[in-house]
Design an enzyme around this catalytic site. Structure first.
Site, short mmCIF file in Angstrom:
data_model
loop_
_atom_site.label_atom_id
_atom_site.label_comp_id
_atom_site.label_asym_id
_atom_site.label_seq_id
_atom_site.Cartn_x
_atom_site.Cartn_y
_atom_site.Cartn_z
N TYR A 272 -6.37 6.51 4.44
CA TYR A 272 -6.54 5.49 3.39
C TYR A 272 -5.72 4.24 3.69
O TYR A 272 -6.23 3.12 3.68
CB TYR A 272 -6.13 6.03 2.01
CG TYR A 272 -5.93 4.89 1.03
CD1 TYR A 272 -7.03 4.21 0.50
CD2 TYR A 272 -4.66 4.42 0.73
CE1 TYR A 272 -6.86 3.12 -0.32
CE2 TYR A 272 -4.48 3.34 -0.10
CZ TYR A 272 -5.58 2.69 -0.63
OH TYR A 272 -5.41 1.60 -1.43
N GLU B 243 0.82 -1.21 0.00
CA GLU B 243 0.00 0.00 0.00
C GLU B 243 0.86 1.27 0.00
O GLU B 243 0.51 2.26 -0.65
CB GLU B 243 -0.95 0.01 1.21
CG GLU B 243 -2.07 -1.00 1.12
CD GLU B 243 -3.03 -0.74 -0.04
OE1 GLU B 243 -3.05 0.40 -0.56
OE2 GLU B 243 -3.74 -1.67 -0.43
N ASP C 233 -9.33 6.15 -1.72
CA ASP C 233 -8.29 6.79 -2.51
C ASP C 233 -8.92 7.48 -3.72
O ASP C 233 -10.14 7.61 -3.81
CB ASP C 233 -7.22 5.78 -2.93
CG ASP C 233 -7.74 4.76 -3.94
OD1 ASP C 233 -8.96 4.71 -4.20
OD2 ASP C 233 -6.91 4.01 -4.49
#
Length: 364
Positions: free
Chosen positions: A141, A58, A159
């Site tokens: 996020y 991520e 996002d």
């Protein structure tokens, strides 16, 4: 004064006729998950969603395309397979593993967070969404993605892909660059998230935005699992939604980049610890577009063979470098805080940012 399209959109009433936003999103859940389980991309971090691998992926995926991340992820995980290894890695090694991904503060924050995990959490990521957000480099996020995918906690991960999908689905004409709009979107999604497998729900929204409801170019509405529910599609607003305030124009900077070489070695140096590309190695450079005949004087040298190199351009988020370059083959070493390294050491040990790629590939 003539109004821009963005200004005109701000005075329009938000769409939402018939089905309310939450109801519409709730109705989208089943087809969204069904489509995701059939059409999702097979990705190395997705098949074994362990907390560490989800976290690393991520962070890498911030500002970077999936296809570009794949080889970096595999290499990083092989070199630093867990929190302990990440907490102990030298900065030069860490940045070399990250070289080419850009936004190097992400890598430094990974190491800072790993050291905190060793000190406070016995080397494991906390499952709490709120605790995850306290770690360097992890915002709402990323915390939502880790919590939902790795730990099965029903929290949203919003996002740019998700903002685009939800805006089109609900017909929202709000500016998605505003933090308040993102926060409202998170609350909307939180209200409809399934308790079972929330990670797949978040990934389904992200995946739809990445490969169907595209950020650039026409979306593939014929392949979209949400097409029958989408207000933007129904009302012909796909080209207008999502709404974004106009970006500020990037400023342009002229730079002169030098490949200084002597006896098979090349000069590199560290940038200052603040500002653009902070604390990263670079090829020596000069502000402005310096003519060939002034290079010796700028370096304070008497003798050198100077060869012009091709011009290049690199775009950062807020500034654009227009570069001219020279190869400078030296007789004597110039004064300056340079580190003289071999091309092989640059290849294996020292990380130079992608901004210099047009010139680092010319090092011989």
């Amino acid at each position: 004064m003539k109004q821009s399209l963005y200004d005109k959109l701000q005075v329009l009433e938000p769409a939402g006729q018939g089905m309310e936003k939450e109801e519409r999103l709730r109705a989208a859940t089943r087809p969204l998950l069904s489509w995701y389980h059939e059409h999702r991309r097979i990705l190395p971090w997705r098949e074994k969603p362990e907390p560490y691998s989800v976290w690393i992926s991520e962070i890498m995926l911030q500002q970077t395309r999936v296809e570009a991340v794949k080889p970096y992820f595999d290499r990083f995980m092989e070199a630093l397979p867990g929190v302990q290894a990440l907490s102990e890695v030298t900065e030069d090694r860490l940045l070399k593993l990250w070289e080419g991904l850009g936004y190097y503060s992400r890598a430094r924050n990974l190491k800072k967070a790993a050291q905190i995990l060793i000190e406070k959490y016995e080397g494991t990521l906390p499952s709490s969404y709120e605790e995850l957000k306290t770690l360097p480099g992890i915002g709402s996020y990323t915390a939502g993605a880790i919590a939902s995918i790795a730990f099965g906690i029903p929290v949203p991960a919003v996002d740019g892909n998700v903002l685009r999908v939800i805006s089109r689905l609900t017909g929202s004409r709000e500016d998605i660059t505003r933090q308040s709009v993102k926060k409202a979107m998170e609350e909307l999604i939180k209200g409809v998230m399934p308790e079972k497998d929330p990670g797949s729900f978040n990934q389904a929204l992200i995946e739809t935005g990445a490969i169907v409801c595209l950020p650039n170019g026409a979306p593939l509405c014929g392949s979209c699992p949400l097409a029958s529910l989408c207000i933007a599609r129904e009302n012909g607003l796909i080209g207008i939604i999502p709404v974004k305030a106009p970006k500020k124009e990037r400023r342009t900077e002229e730079r002169t980049i030098l490949i200084l070489s002597k006896d098979g070695r090349v000069a590199i140096r560290k940038r200052s610890n603040t500002g653009l590309l902070a604390s990263l190695y670079e090829l020596p450079g000069l502000d402005g577009r310096i003519p060939r005949e002034l290079i010796k004087g700028a370096l304070g040298i008497q003798e050198a063979v100077i060869t012009p190199l091709p011009e290049a351009k690199h775009i950062f988020s807020h500034v654009e470098w227009h570069m001219t370059g020279y190869r400078v083959e030296l007789t004597d070493l110039p004064e300056g805080d340079y580190l003289w390294v071999t091309p092989e050491e640059i290849k294996k040990t020292y990380s130079l940012p992608g901004a210099f790629k047009a010139y680092t590939k010319l090092i011989r």
